[in-house]
Write an enzyme that holds these catalytic residues in place. Structure first.
Site, PDB file in Angstrom:
ATOM      1  CG  ASP A  99      86.003 -33.711  -7.019  1.00 39.64           C
ATOM      2  OD1 ASP A  99      87.358 -32.953  -7.163  1.00 39.64           O
ATOM      3  OD2 ASP A  99      85.724 -34.183  -6.933  1.00 39.64           O
TER       4      ASP A  99
ATOM      5  CB  ALA B  95      80.420 -37.198  -1.848  1.00 35.03           C
ATOM      6  CE  LYS B  96      85.450 -31.184  -4.289  1.00 33.35           C
ATOM      7  NZ  LYS B  96      86.111 -32.673  -4.848  1.00 33.35           N
ATOM      8  NE  ARG B  97      76.875 -37.874  -4.023  1.00 30.34           N
ATOM      9  CZ  ARG B  97      78.037 -38.275  -4.166  1.00 30.34           C
ATOM     10  NH1 ARG B  97      78.878 -38.003  -3.994  1.00 30.34           N
ATOM     11  NH2 ARG B  97      77.840 -40.182  -4.024  1.00 30.34           N
TER      12      ARG B  97
END
Lengths: 271, 271
Positions: A99, B95-97
């Site tokens: 991130d 969450a940038k999963r």
């Protein structure tokens, strides 16, 4: 844990095996579902049965988050159990985070400080300032996704960027980042033939190699192309080991599967 | 929530504001630290004060994971509070999963089923089979990182792949994936001048735009280049709103900051 300590463990145990703790409640032995914490009960039994055969464990955080609070608690108990009882074990949070700067610092604190993992996997798409906050932690490793084991790796990772594949660009660029000595890389075992080229760019780095076993990767090929003079490999197997049996003998069965891989690794190390 | 319902809310509230709930215990008013759950107490006060001014809230999961079990519990309480009291609000798990297929399914279950979010942000590096498991969920959106707001976006995202920038390749390729109608995209407000080109590739998709406010992005520029005839924008502000004051008036101060943005948005919508 330092890289030197990890290498010592590899030689001591004659193993560079990492066991993936990807616990799916639909796949564990039914009698464990009666336990207070079936996920931790499963992990504890697997760890107790296999810890002498491997040098690392790698819980994939997705499998814990899917069970909400109880899952997160099982993850905490698992890493605490490892750090307390088997401090010689190297631990990997397979979280694939990444991130912008201040947010990556929060993720780094979550995995390195709050949970106490030795390393965490990180995605490179957001670039330098999304990865360097992880690299700033001493005696911790950041394991950057380079060339993953899945089919989707061919969507973007192998696209040609300025004359070379994107994953090579990721490898080369990441070497210029601050504290890049704390980097390791994910390279899938299903892409063993790429390892020769990868070793030209990062001869000394450790590689975390998933995809041996259930996904079809071959241990001998990975070692032939990927091993360096400090071994430089952590080979992960998850489903092939932890789901070897769904009966009362599951822990013993997982140890037998782990032992098969350990013996193959020992033979390669002694060559 | 469907895209149509989201658009209805935008017109009803004359706002396309998303408020980022990135709660850092070092930045919230000191008196809240005496509460049983300071993170949830802070979120509840901010939500109660601002919910009529925005259409969406976006907790960034890093800020919750950094506080371990208590953080995860605060995240659960926050999403439950929103879904129970303000079901008209659109919710985003930032969450940038992204992981290989079966693992992405576990993440999708965690955020869509267990927690009950309307959408989740996902990284594209691992390709099609890492994203399609998220897209398979009906009435849920998958918000793919395209061109992020940070400096590191220039490391890989803007590199030229087969004659065009990688982020454009991501946009074009993702359109071919199964259930691509469930995609939205992250495009940073600090890259507003890129939005014209982006709209040529994805004219109809919603964009989640972080970076207005603290990061320096400009609302007017984003709307000029990025708005489509269904609005097509969710503009996020986090720190600029939630940390408007560190005193007893923090909730009221956040509402004033949100109201400033809402009025600017209203003016743009009525143009």
């Amino acid at each position: 844990m330092t890289t030197t300590q990890l290498i010592e463990q590899i030689h001591k145990k004659r193993s560079f095996l990492c066991i993936g703790l990807d616990v799916d409640l639909n796949k564990i032995p039914k009698h464990l579902l009666e336990e207070d914490d079936p996920i931790f009960a499963f992990n504890k039994a697997i760890i107790d049965a296999t810890h002498q055969l491997c040098v690392a464990y790698k819980p994939n955080t997705a499998f814990y988050e899917a069970y909400g609070l109880k899952g997160w608690e099982a993850l905490e108990k698992t890493i605490n159990y490892l750090n307390t009882n088997y401090p010689e074990i190297y631990t990997i949070a397979d979280a694939k985070r990444g991130d912008i700067g201040n947010t990556s610092t929060m993720y780094a604190k979550a995995f390195f400080e709050d949970l106490g993992f030795d390393s965490v996997t990180v995605a490179p798409y957001m670039g330098k300032d999304s990865v360097e906050p992880f690299l700033a932690f001493k005696e911790k490793h950041t394991i950057l996704l380079a060339l993953t084991s899945n089919q989707g790796a061919f969507d973007f990772q192998t696209e040609i960027v300025e004359g070379k594949e994107l994953y090579k660009q990721v490898l080369e660029t990441s070497k210029t980042w601050t504290n890049s000595q704390n980097l390791m890389y994910v390279v899938g075992a299903t892409k063993a033939e790429y390892l020769g080229d990868i070793r030209k760019i990062i001869p000394d780095s450790f590689l975390l190699v998933p995809g041996v076993g259930a996904q079809g990767g071959n241990l001998q090929d990975v070692c032939k192309y990927g091993m360096n003079d400090q071994v430089g490999l952590l080979i992960n197997s998850s489903r092939g080991i932890i789901y070897a049996s769904q009966n009362g003998d599951f822990a013993q069965a997982s140890a037998e599967k782990a032992s098969e891989l350990q013996r193959q690794m020992e033979a390669i190390l002694l060559q």
